[in-house]
Scaffold this motif. Structure first.
Motif, PDB file in Angstrom:
ATOM      1  N   VAL A 174       0.875  -1.368  -0.083  1.00 45.48           N
ATOM      2  CA  VAL A 174       0.018   0.022   0.000  1.00 45.48           C
ATOM      3  C   VAL A 174       0.614   1.302   0.078  1.00 45.48           C
ATOM      4  O   VAL A 174       1.814   1.230   0.679  1.00 45.48           O
ATOM      5  CB  VAL A 174      -0.965   0.045   1.342  1.00 45.48           C
ATOM      6  CG1 VAL A 174      -1.566   1.287   1.250  1.00 45.48           C
ATOM      7  CG2 VAL A 174      -2.038  -1.204   1.175  1.00 45.48           C
ATOM      8  N   ASP A 175       0.649   2.134  -0.960  1.00 50.81           N
ATOM      9  CA  ASP A 175       1.190   3.463  -1.081  1.00 50.81           C
ATOM     10  C   ASP A 175       0.676   4.668  -0.277  1.00 50.81           C
ATOM     11  O   ASP A 175       1.305   5.512   0.244  1.00 50.81           O
ATOM     12  CB  ASP A 175       1.255   3.953  -2.242  1.00 50.81           C
ATOM     13  CG  ASP A 175       1.989   2.865  -3.419  1.00 50.81           C
ATOM     14  OD1 ASP A 175       3.470   2.662  -3.023  1.00 50.81           O
ATOM     15  OD2 ASP A 175       1.497   2.482  -4.255  1.00 50.81           O
ATOM     16  N   ALA A 176      -0.793   4.619  -0.034  1.00 57.25           N
ATOM     17  CA  ALA A 176      -1.224   5.631   0.859  1.00 57.25           C
ATOM     18  C   ALA A 176      -2.587   5.114   1.556  1.00 57.25           C
ATOM     19  O   ALA A 176      -3.330   4.253   0.828  1.00 57.25           O
ATOM     20  CB  ALA A 176      -1.622   6.739   0.102  1.00 57.25           C
ATOM     21  N   MET A 177      -2.873   5.570   2.955  1.00 60.50           N
ATOM     22  CA  MET A 177      -3.951   5.200   3.581  1.00 60.50           C
ATOM     23  C   MET A 177      -4.837   6.397   3.900  1.00 60.50           C
ATOM     24  O   MET A 177      -4.344   7.671   3.816  1.00 60.50           O
ATOM     25  CB  MET A 177      -3.544   4.891   4.756  1.00 60.50           C
ATOM     26  CG  MET A 177      -2.913   3.406   5.072  1.00 60.50           C
ATOM     27  SD  MET A 177      -2.283   2.826   6.436  1.00 60.50           S
ATOM     28  CE  MET A 177      -0.553   3.348   6.299  1.00 60.50           C
ATOM     29  N   PHE A 178      -6.123   6.180   3.676  1.00 67.04           N
ATOM     30  CA  PHE A 178      -7.168   7.270   4.103  1.00 67.04           C
ATOM     31  C   PHE A 178      -8.483   7.063   4.779  1.00 67.04           C
ATOM     32  O   PHE A 178      -8.545   5.605   4.872  1.00 67.04           O
ATOM     33  CB  PHE A 178      -7.469   8.179   2.822  1.00 67.04           C
ATOM     34  CG  PHE A 178      -8.395   7.359   1.693  1.00 67.04           C
ATOM     35  CD1 PHE A 178      -9.739   7.360   1.877  1.00 67.04           C
ATOM     36  CD2 PHE A 178      -7.742   6.377   0.872  1.00 67.04           C
ATOM     37  CE1 PHE A 178     -10.463   6.626   1.163  1.00 67.04           C
ATOM     38  CE2 PHE A 178      -8.514   5.919  -0.108  1.00 67.04           C
ATOM     39  CZ  PHE A 178     -10.117   5.738   0.122  1.00 67.04           C
ATOM     40  N   GLY A 179      -9.198   7.718   5.289  1.00 64.33           N
ATOM     41  CA  GLY A 179     -10.371   7.479   5.849  1.00 64.33           C
ATOM     42  C   GLY A 179     -10.988   8.339   6.718  1.00 64.33           C
ATOM     43  O   GLY A 179     -10.379   9.573   6.837  1.00 64.33           O
ATOM     44  N   CYS A 180     -12.269   8.448   7.107  1.00 64.56           N
ATOM     45  CA  CYS A 180     -12.976   9.478   7.808  1.00 64.56           C
ATOM     46  C   CYS A 180     -12.403   9.457   9.351  1.00 64.56           C
ATOM     47  O   CYS A 180     -12.355   8.385   9.912  1.00 64.56           O
ATOM     48  CB  CYS A 180     -14.490   9.268   7.711  1.00 64.56           C
ATOM     49  SG  CYS A 180     -15.030   9.411   6.214  1.00 64.56           S
ATOM     50  N   GLY A 181     -11.953  10.710   9.885  1.00 61.91           N
ATOM     51  CA  GLY A 181     -11.920  10.927  11.254  1.00 61.91           C
ATOM     52  C   GLY A 181     -13.117  11.740  11.651  1.00 61.91           C
ATOM     53  O   GLY A 181     -13.536  12.672  11.155  1.00 61.91           O
ATOM     54  N   SER A 182     -13.529  11.433  12.884  1.00 60.74           N
ATOM     55  CA  SER A 182     -14.924  11.925  13.371  1.00 60.74           C
ATOM     56  C   SER A 182     -14.895  12.765  14.604  1.00 60.74           C
ATOM     57  O   SER A 182     -14.097  12.292  15.687  1.00 60.74           O
ATOM     58  CB  SER A 182     -15.795  10.842  13.665  1.00 60.74           C
ATOM     59  OG  SER A 182     -16.065  10.088  12.292  1.00 60.74           O
ATOM     60  N   PHE A 183     -15.517  13.840  14.686  1.00 61.62           N
ATOM     61  CA  PHE A 183     -15.647  14.629  15.995  1.00 61.62           C
ATOM     62  C   PHE A 183     -17.184  14.216  16.563  1.00 61.62           C
ATOM     63  O   PHE A 183     -17.989  14.059  15.545  1.00 61.62           O
ATOM     64  CB  PHE A 183     -15.640  15.916  15.616  1.00 61.62           C
ATOM     65  CG  PHE A 183     -14.295  16.732  15.322  1.00 61.62           C
ATOM     66  CD1 PHE A 183     -13.743  17.135  16.256  1.00 61.62           C
ATOM     67  CD2 PHE A 183     -13.820  16.373  13.895  1.00 61.62           C
ATOM     68  CE1 PHE A 183     -12.420  17.934  15.916  1.00 61.62           C
ATOM     69  CE2 PHE A 183     -12.526  17.160  13.503  1.00 61.62           C
ATOM     70  CZ  PHE A 183     -11.674  17.714  14.782  1.00 61.62           C
ATOM     71  N   PRO A 184     -17.622  14.179  17.437  1.00 60.75           N
ATOM     72  CA  PRO A 184     -18.698  13.893  18.171  1.00 60.75           C
ATOM     73  C   PRO A 184     -19.810  14.963  17.993  1.00 60.75           C
ATOM     74  O   PRO A 184     -19.437  16.130  18.134  1.00 60.75           O
ATOM     75  CB  PRO A 184     -18.374  13.811  19.648  1.00 60.75           C
ATOM     76  CG  PRO A 184     -17.323  14.579  19.919  1.00 60.75           C
ATOM     77  CD  PRO A 184     -16.237  14.314  18.544  1.00 60.75           C
ATOM     78  N   GLY A 185     -21.014  14.562  17.475  1.00 61.63           N
ATOM     79  CA  GLY A 185     -22.149  15.525  17.266  1.00 61.63           C
ATOM     80  C   GLY A 185     -21.953  16.064  15.867  1.00 61.63           C
ATOM     81  O   GLY A 185     -21.192  15.866  15.041  1.00 61.63           O
ATOM     82  N   THR A 186     -23.134  16.811  15.572  1.00 58.19           N
ATOM     83  CA  THR A 186     -23.512  17.096  14.240  1.00 58.19           C
ATOM     84  C   THR A 186     -23.401  18.634  14.065  1.00 58.19           C
ATOM     85  O   THR A 186     -24.141  19.336  13.146  1.00 58.19           O
ATOM     86  CB  THR A 186     -24.872  16.762  13.923  1.00 58.19           C
ATOM     87  OG1 THR A 186     -26.050  16.958  14.688  1.00 58.19           O
ATOM     88  CG2 THR A 186     -24.820  15.081  13.717  1.00 58.19           C
ATOM     89  N   ALA A 187     -22.924  19.477  14.845  1.00 55.89           N
ATOM     90  CA  ALA A 187     -22.631  20.857  14.983  1.00 55.89           C
ATOM     91  C   ALA A 187     -21.224  21.149  14.886  1.00 55.89           C
ATOM     92  O   ALA A 187     -20.494  21.151  15.816  1.00 55.89           O
ATOM     93  CB  ALA A 187     -23.308  21.302  16.163  1.00 55.89           C
TER      94      ALA A 187
END
Length: 292
Positions: A174-187
């Motif tokens: 694999v040359d590169a990794m990615f993905g979603c990083g999350s903050f709590p809440g929808t504001a």
């Protein structure tokens, strides 16, 4: 896909792989620290147990709302589960079968597999196809659904998850990794300091830039750079995102609100060539640091 068929397809794929094969059996353990070990799920029962761990974290703890069937089964399930590899941290000191010992998990999706089965999960929120199209010679891997049970949220568990990710990435070139990083809440405005810090300080280089999909994009630039205290901003970051930054990761443009999971997401990008040398040295260029 039925459970038995899924198991057969995974074993067949592993047997046919010319290199980077992770053999199902005792030799597939990627690392150990004390009673904890990290490896890939070996069968459908273990994947279902990992989904149950995800349910405990995402639904019971973080108040996510899943489709009715998933809520009824008390498992976090989606269509990508059938094509991903599932990285598990198990505590072998827990009595019972392996599925009773799972305390942490990550979901891994390689680009070659995603291409054959409808794309990456992150592409629902971010324009990932522009990134992969910009780097046709590189192999990408998506990291997702990271979670650890509360009593195991300690250094050893996180180290083993990264040991597993690193060993898997090396085995599959694999040359590169990615993905979603999350903050709590929808504001998003509740995280103005941290999001603005990421926008001004950690935004990806132009060649690696990825934007949120236009119909979902929420501005991260909520504070001028001169008003940002880096120390306070780092303290405001979720531990997972802070850990990615320490490794050398960058962040895409724009955040996305995920109403179902009750989070505000940013896209994390980590080219292998940018991983800080101290971490490569710590885990080993051959991922041998915690290898069994």
């Amino acid at each position: 896909m039925s459970g038995d068929l899924l198991d057969r397809e995974r074993v067949r794929a592993a047997q046919l792989s010319p290199k980077g094969t992770i053999v199902f059996g005792a030799s597939d353990v990627l690392g150990r620290i004390g009673s904890l070990q990290v490896r890939l799920a070996r069968n459908t029962r273990e994947i279902e147990a990992a989904q149950a761990v995800r349910y405990r974290v995402f639904v019971e703890e973080m108040r996510a709302t899943l489709p009715p069937m998933a809520m009824r089964l008390r498992r976090d399930i989606d269509r990508w589960d059938a094509i991903c590899d599932h990285l598990l941290v198990l505590d072998t000191a827990i009595e019972g079968d392996a599925e009773d010992q799972i305390v942490g998990t990550y979901r891994l999706l390689r680009q070659d597999v995603a291409t054959l089965h409808g794309g990456f999960y992150s592409a629902c929120e971010f324009e990932v196809e522009t990134l992969t199209g910009r780097h046709p010679g590189k192999r990408f891997m998506e990291l997702g659904r990271s979670c650890v049970l509360p009593t195991y949220r300690a250094k050893r568990t996180v180290e083993l998850l990264w040991q597993g990710n690193w060993a898997y990435a090396l085995r599959h070139n694999v040359d590169a990794m990615f993905g979603c990083g999350s903050f709590p809440g929808t504001a998003p405005e509740m995280h103005a300091l941290a999001l603005s810090f990421l926008h001004h300080v950690a935004r990806a280089d132009p060649d690696w830039q990825v934007a949120a999909r236009p119909d979902q994009l929420r501005d991260m630039d909520m504070m001028p750079v001169e008003a940002i205290s880096p120390r306070r901003a780092l303290l405001a970051l979720p531990p997972l995102i802070k850990g990615y930054l320490r490794l050398g990761a960058m962040v895409g443009t724009g955040a996305v609100v995920d109403q179902a999971f009750n989070t505000t997401d940013v896209l994390i990008l980590l080219p292998v060539e940018r991983i800080a040398n101290r971490y490569v040295n710590y885990y080993g260029a051959d991922a041998g640091r915690f290898a069994s």
